[in-house]
Design an enzyme around this catalytic site. Structure first.
Site: not given
Ligand code: BG6
Length: 479
Positions: A161, A374
């Site tokens: 990201e 992700e």
């Molecule tokens: C992504 C990131 O944006 O979202 C992760 O690459 C992150 O590192 C994931 O954990 C989920 O977001 P959050 O804020 O719920 O941890």
């Protein structure tokens, strides 16, 4: 009847800072995340899910689910405690062990080189990424990874990201010394980071000819808020600024035209050196990895002078703060979309179409295979007295999403894998360990003192068994 490709990379994701813990064990240096100001009521990243000591058990559980791939990251500060200079052999040994464990079960590691956890020493020494010495340190680190792990890793991801680092990092999230009121500095950092990725892609192709490498930005495609043509233009411009800006240079060697206009309108000047675009022009990622949690809906927003100081010290768990961050004067602002689906279990809205829309857009634009690095459903789970966790809401989200991926494959998208966030519960970037994403539950709470000595027992959630069936049937059985 559509089928998932035979070698589809079913798996799950994680990142070093959010899962490993052991922040000071075996010579690891501190990272910007180890010293980050934590949101009230949430835990730090110091102990996380203690994957460092549980990796064998965790990978065995992933194997039990039938994982074909495990997307993870390497902690730069385990390899180079100071970010550069002396290599820490214990760091190399740890990841060798992790990769061996994966291969033991036929799980393909998909490895992010840098997932937010910048070595603190580098920040202290060089400030930020506008200093090209930061890029040199990153490339030196890449070289050491390619040298040491060329026989272990077939899939590399340059950055996690990069756009989130720029989009949010300016204010709160990723550590670093971003200058809130200086967009020229911020976009110079973005340019240097893109250049660093282009160079890393070149280096990987040179040093690991059998490996594949690509970026892993957070791609949140914009839907226009209405049929007003201005909203469509705003959504297109938002896509350029938020998404395409971070991939176009790696594939086409140029930035999208509308971004240059945004720079001119906002008096943003980025520091470009001779030869930068030549390096980008000759680099070619092998695939596009993308993180996708939903799409945005964009409404046209006339130009106004943005006051960044309102973000300083804001509680970044607050969603209105995050939506405000998405405002790009003269481009558009994110608004709520009334058409998203409601989860029948917990009533929250979500967008299962986001992956299909985004994967198709990326595949059409770049003509490269895409992989979901992700996607997921972060919720509070309850560990029942009998050791079960009934996360039906997560199953519903996964089911509807996988259905859309299937439709996308039918529409011709070249999508090679799905690695939802996360394989094992880990610490959220903003909301501690209570907001969980995993198939595997980790028994700990927000109390760091307790976590220090906790056993952090693992439990299989209902989604664990469900996903196991999905993988065993190669995406056919979604019941
Ligand atoms: C992504 C990131 O944006 O979202 C992760 O690459 C992150 O590192 C994931 O954990 C989920 O977001 P959050 O804020 O719920 O941890």
């Amino acid at each position: 009847m559509t089928e998932f490709p035979k070698n589809f990379l079913w798996g799950g994701s994680s990142s070093s800072a959010q899962i490993e813990g052991a922040y000071d064990v075996d010579g690891k240096g501190l990272t910007v995340w180890d010293v980050r100001k934590i949101n009230p009521g949430t835990c730090s990243f110091l102990y996380a899910s203690d994957f460092y000591h549980h990796y064998k058990e965790d990978i065995a559980l992933m194997a039990e689910m039938g994982f074909k791939a495990y997307r993870m990251s390497i902690a730069w500060a385990r390899i180079f405690p100071e970010g550069e200079g002396e290599i820490n052999p214990k760091g190399i040994e740890f990841y060798k062990n992790v990769f061996n464990e994966c291969h033991k079960y036929g799980i393909e590691p998909i490895v992010t080189i840098f997932h937010f956890d910048l070595p603190l020493a580098l920040e202290k020494k060089y400030g930020d990424w506008s200093n090209r010495k930061m890029m040199d340190a990153y490339l030196n680190y890449c070289k050491v990874l390619f040298e040491n792990f060329k026989d272990d890793v077939k899939y590399w991801l340059t950055y996690n990201e990069q756009n989130a680092l720029i989009f949010f990092g300016a204010v709160d999230m990723m550590g670093g010394t971003f200058k809130v009121n200086d967009p020229s500095n911020l976009y110079t950092q973005a340019h240097v980071q893109i250049l660093a990725q282009a160079k890393a892609i070149h280096l990987c192709h040179e040093m690991c000819p059998d490996a594949k490498i690509g970026p892993a930005p957070n791609i949140t495609t914009s839907y226009p808020a209405s049929s007003n043509p201005l909203d469509t233009i705003a959504a297109m411009n938002m896509d350029d600024l938020r998404n395409n800006f971070y991939i176009d240079p790696l594939v086409f060697g140029t930035y999208p035209g509308s971004v240059w206009k945004y720079f001119r309108d906002n008096k943003i000047t980025i520091q470009i050196e001779e030869g930068d675009f030549e390096i980008m022009k000759t680099c070619k990622p092998d695939f596009i990895g993308f993180n996708c949690y939903g799409n945005d809906t964009t409404e046209y927003l006339p130009f106004y002078e943005q006051d960044f100081s309102i973000f300083e010290g804001a509680n970044n768990q607050d969603i209105s703060y995050l939506i405000k961050l998405m405002e790009k004067p003269g481009v558009g602002k994110a608004v709520r979309n009334p058409h998203f689906m409601k989860n029948s279990v917990d009533g929250n809205s979500y967008d299962p179409y986001c992956i299909r829309v985004t994967a198709r857009r990326l595949n059409d634009r770049y003509r490269l295979p895409v992989i979901v690095t992700e996607n997921g459903y972060g919720r509070r789970d309850t560990l029942e007295a009998d050791g079960t966790i009934h996360d039906q809401y997560r199953i519903e989200h996964l089911r509807e999403t996988i259905k859309e991926i299937k439709c996308g494959i039918e529409e011709g998208i070249d999508i090679i894998g799905y690695c939802p966030w996360s394989a094992v519960d880990l610490v959220s970037t903003r909301e501690g360990i209570s907001k969980r994403y995993g198939f595997i539950y980790v028994d700990r709470d927000e109390d760091d003192e307790k976590a220090k000595t906790s056993e952090m027992k693992r439990y299989r959630k209902d989604s664990f068994y469900w996903y196991k069936n999905v993988i065993a049937s190669n995406g056919e059985n979604l019941d």
